[in-house]
Design a protein around this motif. Sequence first.
Motif, short mmCIF file in Angstrom:
data_model
loop_
_atom_site.label_atom_id
_atom_site.label_comp_id
_atom_site.label_asym_id
_atom_site.label_seq_id
_atom_site.Cartn_x
_atom_site.Cartn_y
_atom_site.Cartn_z
N PRO A 157 -0.27 -21.34 8.40
CA PRO A 157 0.38 -21.11 8.54
C PRO A 157 0.82 -20.01 9.37
CG PRO A 157 0.89 -21.07 6.41
CD PRO A 157 -0.42 -21.16 6.17
N ILE A 158 1.62 -19.92 9.67
CA ILE A 158 2.09 -19.00 11.47
C ILE A 158 3.21 -18.73 11.20
CG2 ILE A 158 2.53 -18.45 13.36
CD1 ILE A 158 0.89 -20.76 14.69
N ARG A 159 3.61 -17.33 10.97
CA ARG A 159 4.60 -16.27 11.32
C ARG A 159 5.50 -16.40 12.01
NH1 ARG A 159 1.64 -14.18 6.92
NH2 ARG A 159 1.87 -15.00 4.67
N ILE A 160 5.75 -16.92 12.90
CA ILE A 160 6.08 -16.53 13.95
C ILE A 160 7.63 -15.28 13.98
CG2 ILE A 160 8.18 -17.38 15.64
CD1 ILE A 160 5.28 -19.31 16.05
N SER A 161 8.75 -15.64 12.81
CA SER A 161 9.07 -13.61 13.23
C SER A 161 8.30 -13.18 13.34
CB SER A 161 10.15 -13.64 11.55
OG SER A 161 11.20 -15.17 12.24
N GLU A 162 7.21 -12.59 12.51
CA GLU A 162 6.96 -11.46 12.88
C GLU A 162 5.82 -11.63 14.02
OE1 GLU A 162 7.05 -13.03 10.45
OE2 GLU A 162 7.12 -12.06 7.81
N MET A 163 5.36 -12.56 14.58
CA MET A 163 4.88 -12.56 15.19
C MET A 163 5.14 -11.91 17.13
SD MET A 163 2.44 -15.31 17.05
CE MET A 163 3.70 -16.60 17.99
N LEU A 164 6.96 -13.16 16.96
CA LEU A 164 7.69 -12.50 18.00
C LEU A 164 7.99 -11.19 18.28
CD1 LEU A 164 9.45 -15.31 18.05
CD2 LEU A 164 7.61 -14.92 19.88
N ALA A 165 8.19 -10.80 16.75
CA ALA A 165 8.78 -9.02 16.41
C ALA A 165 7.88 -8.04 17.12
CB ALA A 165 9.41 -8.44 14.78
N THR A 166 7.02 -7.79 17.05
CA THR A 166 5.79 -7.16 18.13
C THR A 166 5.90 -7.26 19.13
OG1 THR A 166 3.53 -9.21 18.68
CG2 THR A 166 3.70 -7.85 16.24
N ILE A 168 14.95 -10.19 14.88
CA ILE A 168 15.06 -11.49 15.13
C ILE A 168 14.45 -10.92 13.13
CG2 ILE A 168 12.87 -11.97 13.75
CD1 ILE A 168 12.05 -11.28 16.60
N ALA A 169 15.68 -12.06 12.33
CA ALA A 169 15.38 -12.02 10.74
C ALA A 169 15.06 -13.18 10.55
CB ALA A 169 17.41 -12.04 10.71
N ARG A 170 14.56 -13.61 8.92
CA ARG A 170 14.10 -14.44 8.55
C ARG A 170 15.20 -14.31 7.07
NH1 ARG A 170 9.05 -13.94 7.14
NH2 ARG A 170 8.14 -15.32 8.92
N TYR A 226 24.72 -9.59 18.87
CA TYR A 226 23.93 -8.89 19.51
C TYR A 226 23.37 -9.67 21.53
CZ TYR A 226 21.99 -5.60 16.18
OH TYR A 226 21.82 -4.57 15.69
N GLN A 227 23.65 -10.63 21.48
CA GLN A 227 23.18 -11.29 22.63
C GLN A 227 25.34 -11.22 23.09
OE1 GLN A 227 23.89 -16.07 24.78
NE2 GLN A 227 23.56 -16.40 22.40
N LEU A 228 26.08 -11.43 22.54
CA LEU A 228 27.23 -10.83 23.33
C LEU A 228 27.30 -9.43 24.18
CD1 LEU A 228 29.89 -12.60 21.49
CD2 LEU A 228 28.68 -14.03 23.39
N ALA A 229 26.89 -8.83 23.58
CA ALA A 229 26.86 -7.89 23.93
C ALA A 229 25.44 -7.10 25.07
CB ALA A 229 26.66 -6.48 23.24
N GLY A 230 25.08 -7.83 24.47
CA GLY A 230 23.43 -7.96 25.85
C GLY A 230 22.78 -6.93 25.40
N LYS A 231 22.30 -7.52 24.83
CA LYS A 231 21.08 -6.25 23.57
C LYS A 231 19.91 -7.29 24.13
CE LYS A 231 24.03 -4.46 20.21
NZ LYS A 231 24.69 -3.02 20.59
N GLY A 232 19.92 -7.95 23.83
CA GLY A 232 18.76 -8.70 24.64
C GLY A 232 18.28 -10.71 23.53
N PHE A 233 16.90 -10.73 23.24
CA PHE A 233 16.76 -12.19 22.76
C PHE A 233 17.06 -11.86 21.19
CE2 PHE A 233 13.50 -14.58 19.90
CZ PHE A 233 14.18 -15.94 20.48
N THR A 234 17.52 -12.66 20.60
CA THR A 234 17.81 -12.57 19.21
C THR A 234 17.68 -14.23 19.05
OG1 THR A 234 20.22 -13.20 19.60
CG2 THR A 234 19.35 -11.10 18.84
N LEU A 235 16.84 -14.02 17.42
CA LEU A 235 16.61 -15.26 16.53
C LEU A 235 16.50 -14.88 15.44
CD1 LEU A 235 13.01 -17.80 17.41
CD2 LEU A 235 13.69 -16.03 14.95
N VAL A 236 17.09 -15.76 14.83
CA VAL A 236 17.04 -16.17 13.33
C VAL A 236 16.40 -17.34 12.41
CG1 VAL A 236 18.71 -16.19 10.93
CG2 VAL A 236 19.60 -15.59 13.44
N GLU A 237 15.23 -16.98 11.70
CA GLU A 237 14.56 -18.23 11.40
C GLU A 237 15.13 -18.77 10.08
OE1 GLU A 237 10.54 -17.25 10.61
OE2 GLU A 237 10.18 -19.47 9.41
N ILE A 238 15.49 -19.45 9.73
CA ILE A 238 15.90 -19.64 8.36
C ILE A 238 15.36 -20.79 6.91
CG2 ILE A 238 18.38 -20.75 7.80
CD1 ILE A 238 19.63 -19.90 10.07
#
Length: 250
Positions: A157-166, A173-175, A197-209
Amino acid sequence: MVKVFERPKALADVPTHYCPGCTHGIIHRLIAEVIDELGIVDKTIGVAPVGCAVLAYNYFTCDMQQAAHGRAPAVATGIKRVCPDSAVFTYQGDGDLASIGCAEIVHAAARSEQITTIFVNNGIYGMTGGQMAPTTLPGDKTTTSPYGRDTSKQGFPIRISEMLATLDGPAYIARVSVHNVANIVRARKAIKKAFEYQLAGKGFTLVEILSTCPTNWGITPIEALNKVKSEMLPYFPLGEIKDIEAGEKK
Ligand SMILES: Cc1ncc(C[n+]2csc(CCOP(=O)(O)OP(=O)(O)O)c2C)c(N)n1
């Protein structure tokens, strides 16, 4: 009389098509609550996936756009660049995001697109009848791994969140999980932080649920919630995997 329940304004007053025990509905509600709380329903644009949440555009009252399978991050990129003042989110399953759309999410994250991705990981292709996903746990039976996922043949299985966090692009990025009330509350906080964070223009954000699919897992809704806790959590640990603000505070 004291009002104890109110439907979020960002959530349409219609029945959903989700199976009993599926947690897509809880996740929809959390997103809608956050949109209400931030007062951004008029400027939010969601991108619906291909997967069980394909009809998400019927369930949110903000603007919605449908993307081809896996292409939500590319569509969201275009929307956000044309409408930089909007709040743009993608809503994607693990088949959509981690399989056919893997390239899109990696590059959107690397470019630090100012979008929020809600990544619903139920470890299976729900809509199409329960095929193995990149996040299917080792040993889990699916219609395409009827003897259980064999890592010697089908990989891990791919841990997408950890992978993108690199990558340097993502700001947050949160799970999280929605298998019980305490975790639902945490999930809501993470979704809110991602939008902020998005509204403040900080960058890409992802929540894995971490999510359930009792129908295709072949178990009851209660058993499905227990499976998230006892089997998914050890493989997909919860927490804030990347937070550029936390890094700065240290
Ligand atoms: C280009 C393309 N390839 C394949 C499909 C078939 N398809 C539809 S949904 C889906 C997978 C959905 O799984 P997931 O993204 O995990 O979401 P879920 O249904 O579990 O919520 C697939 C393979 C498609 N619609 N389009």
